[in-house]
Motif scaffolding. Structure first.
Motif, PDB file in Angstrom:
ATOM      1  N   LEU A   1       0.838  -1.189   0.000  1.00 27.95           N
ATOM      2  CA  LEU A   1       0.000   0.000   0.000  1.00 27.95           C
ATOM      3  C   LEU A   1       0.879   1.247   0.000  1.00 27.95           C
ATOM      4  CD1 LEU A   1      -2.899   1.148   0.373  1.00 27.95           C
ATOM      5  CD2 LEU A   1      -2.522   0.971   2.830  1.00 27.95           C
ATOM      6  N   ARG A   2       0.549   2.178  -0.856  1.00 25.21           N
ATOM      7  CA  ARG A   2       1.229   3.473  -0.875  1.00 25.21           C
ATOM      8  C   ARG A   2       0.372   4.451  -0.093  1.00 25.21           C
ATOM      9  NH1 ARG A   2       1.093   8.506  -3.086  1.00 25.21           N
ATOM     10  NH2 ARG A   2       3.098   9.423  -3.693  1.00 25.21           N
ATOM     11  N   VAL A   3       0.994   5.100   0.888  1.00 25.90           N
ATOM     12  CA  VAL A   3       0.284   6.104   1.680  1.00 25.90           C
ATOM     13  C   VAL A   3       0.985   7.438   1.480  1.00 25.90           C
ATOM     14  CG1 VAL A   3      -0.479   6.806   3.970  1.00 25.90           C
ATOM     15  CG2 VAL A   3      -0.358   4.370   3.394  1.00 25.90           C
TER      16      VAL A   3
ATOM     17  N   LEU B   1       7.406  -1.745   6.694  1.00 25.90           N
ATOM     18  CA  LEU B   1       7.819  -0.674   5.792  1.00 25.90           C
ATOM     19  C   LEU B   1       8.599  -1.272   4.634  1.00 25.90           C
ATOM     20  CD1 LEU B   1       8.022   2.410   5.258  1.00 25.90           C
ATOM     21  CD2 LEU B   1      10.198   2.332   6.466  1.00 25.90           C
ATOM     22  N   VAL B   2       8.172  -0.970   3.420  1.00 28.61           N
ATOM     23  CA  VAL B   2       8.872  -1.428   2.232  1.00 28.61           C
ATOM     24  C   VAL B   2       9.805  -0.331   1.732  1.00 28.61           C
ATOM     25  CG1 VAL B   2       8.591  -2.204  -0.160  1.00 28.61           C
ATOM     26  CG2 VAL B   2       6.995  -2.983   1.597  1.00 28.61           C
TER      27      VAL B   2
ATOM     28  N   TYR C   1       5.607   3.249   1.498  1.00 25.94           N
ATOM     29  CA  TYR C   1       5.061   2.021   0.936  1.00 25.94           C
ATOM     30  C   TYR C   1       5.121   0.969   2.027  1.00 25.94           C
ATOM     31  CZ  TYR C   1       5.440   4.337  -3.559  1.00 25.94           C
ATOM     32  OH  TYR C   1       5.303   5.225  -4.601  1.00 25.94           O
ATOM     33  N   LEU C   2       3.978   0.362   2.314  1.00 25.13           N
ATOM     34  CA  LEU C   2       3.872  -0.583   3.415  1.00 25.13           C
ATOM     35  C   LEU C   2       3.308  -1.909   2.935  1.00 25.13           C
ATOM     36  CD1 LEU C   2       2.167   1.960   5.783  1.00 25.13           C
ATOM     37  CD2 LEU C   2       4.440   1.022   6.156  1.00 25.13           C
ATOM     38  N   HIS C   3       3.829  -2.994   3.487  1.00 22.36           N
ATOM     39  CA  HIS C   3       3.223  -4.298   3.284  1.00 22.36           C
ATOM     40  C   HIS C   3       2.187  -4.464   4.380  1.00 22.36           C
ATOM     41  CE1 HIS C   3       2.795  -8.641   3.984  1.00 22.36           C
ATOM     42  NE2 HIS C   3       2.848  -8.693   2.671  1.00 22.36           N
TER      43      HIS C   3
ATOM     44  N   SER D   1      -5.558   4.659   9.248  1.00 20.73           N
ATOM     45  CA  SER D   1      -4.830   4.528  10.519  1.00 20.73           C
ATOM     46  C   SER D   1      -3.416   5.095  10.403  1.00 20.73           C
ATOM     47  CB  SER D   1      -4.794   3.073  10.988  1.00 20.73           C
ATOM     48  OG  SER D   1      -3.903   2.300  10.212  1.00 20.73           O
ATOM     49  N   VAL D   2      -2.797   4.955   9.222  1.00 22.70           N
ATOM     50  CA  VAL D   2      -1.468   5.536   9.008  1.00 22.70           C
ATOM     51  C   VAL D   2      -1.555   7.061   9.023  1.00 22.70           C
ATOM     52  CG1 VAL D   2       0.472   5.748   7.396  1.00 22.70           C
ATOM     53  CG2 VAL D   2      -0.618   3.527   7.746  1.00 22.70           C
ATOM     54  N   LEU D   3      -2.554   7.612   8.356  1.00 25.45           N
ATOM     55  CA  LEU D   3      -2.731   9.068   8.358  1.00 25.45           C
ATOM     56  C   LEU D   3      -3.050   9.585   9.760  1.00 25.45           C
ATOM     57  CD1 LEU D   3      -4.727   9.597   5.045  1.00 25.45           C
ATOM     58  CD2 LEU D   3      -2.284   9.961   5.458  1.00 25.45           C
TER      59      LEU D   3
END
Length: 175
Positions: free
Chosen positions: A91-93, A118-119, A129-131, A147-149
Motif C-alpha cells: 500500500l502506498r500512503v 515498511l517497504v 510504501y507498506l506491506h 490509521s497511518v494518516l
C-alpha cells in the motif's frame, strides 16, 4: 554539548556495554574507537526542528500501545486460526508532511505494530510504501490507510513545529 562530543560519548558507552565490564583500557579503547568512527564516518547535521508537547505525546504513546496490543491479538489469531493467512498487499500512503523526521517517526510507529512492514520511504514524494498483512477487503485496506494518516497526525501534533502542525492538520489527503 554540540558537535561530535555527544556521539563520541554515546559510542563509548555502547563500547563499554558491549565489553560488559569497565576498566581504563576498555574506556580508552572505546573513546579511541568512537573518535575513529566519528572522524572516518562523519554524520551530516540534520536540519530537523521539533518540539515535544506533553499531552499529544502521551496520547501518541497510549494509542501506540493500544494499537500494539490489538494488532498482536489479531496477528496471533491469524497464526492460530484454521483458515489460511489473509491476502496481503503493498500500500502506498501519501503523507501530508514533508518533514523527514516526522515521516520516519510515523513509519517506525506504524511498522512496530504487528501486521505491517515498511517497504520504502520516499521523502521526495512524501509517501511510504507498506506491506499490509490483512488486506482481504477494500474496507480493511482503507481502514489501514486511514490509521497511518491518523498516526501521522498524532506524531505531528506531538513533535512538529507549530507552522507544520497547523498546515498538516488542516489538510485532507485522498487514498
Amino acid at each position: 554539548m554540540s558537535g561530535p562530543v555527544p556521539m563520541v560519548v554515546g559510542l563509548t558507552i555502547i563500547w563499554v556495554l558491549l565489553w560488559g565490564s569497565v576498566s581504563p583500557t576498555i574506556v580508552v579503547g572505546g573513546v579511541l574507537a568512537a573518535v575513529l568512527v566519528v572522524t572516518v564516518f562523519p554524520f551530516p547535521t540534520a536540519p530537523w526542528t521539533f518540539v515535544i508537547r506533553p499531552w499529544p505525546t502521551l496520547v501518541l504513546a497510549a494509542r501506540f500501545f493500544w494499537d500494539l496490543a490489538r494488532a498482536s491479538v489479531e496477528v496471533s489469531w491469524f497464526a492460530l486460526r484454521p483458515a489460511g493467512p489473509p491476502p496481503s498487499a503493498i500500500l502506498r500512503v501519501g503523507l501530508r508532511t514533508r518533514s523527514e523526521l516526522v515521516m520516519t517517526i510515523t513509519s517506525e510507529l506504524v511498522c512496530l505494530v504487528p501486521g505491517s512492514l515498511l517497504v520504502e520511504l520516499e521523502p521526495e514524494e512524501g509517501a511510504i510504501y507498506l506491506h499490509v498483512m490483512d488486506a482481504h477487503t477494500p474496507e480493511r485496506v482503507a481502514a489501514f490507510h486511514q490509521s497511518v494518516l491518523d498516526q501521522e497526525e498524532r506524531v505531528v501534533k506531538a513533535f512538529a513545529p507549530r507552522e507544520e502542525r497547523d498546515a498538516v492538520c488542516s489538510q485532507e489527503v485522498a487514498p
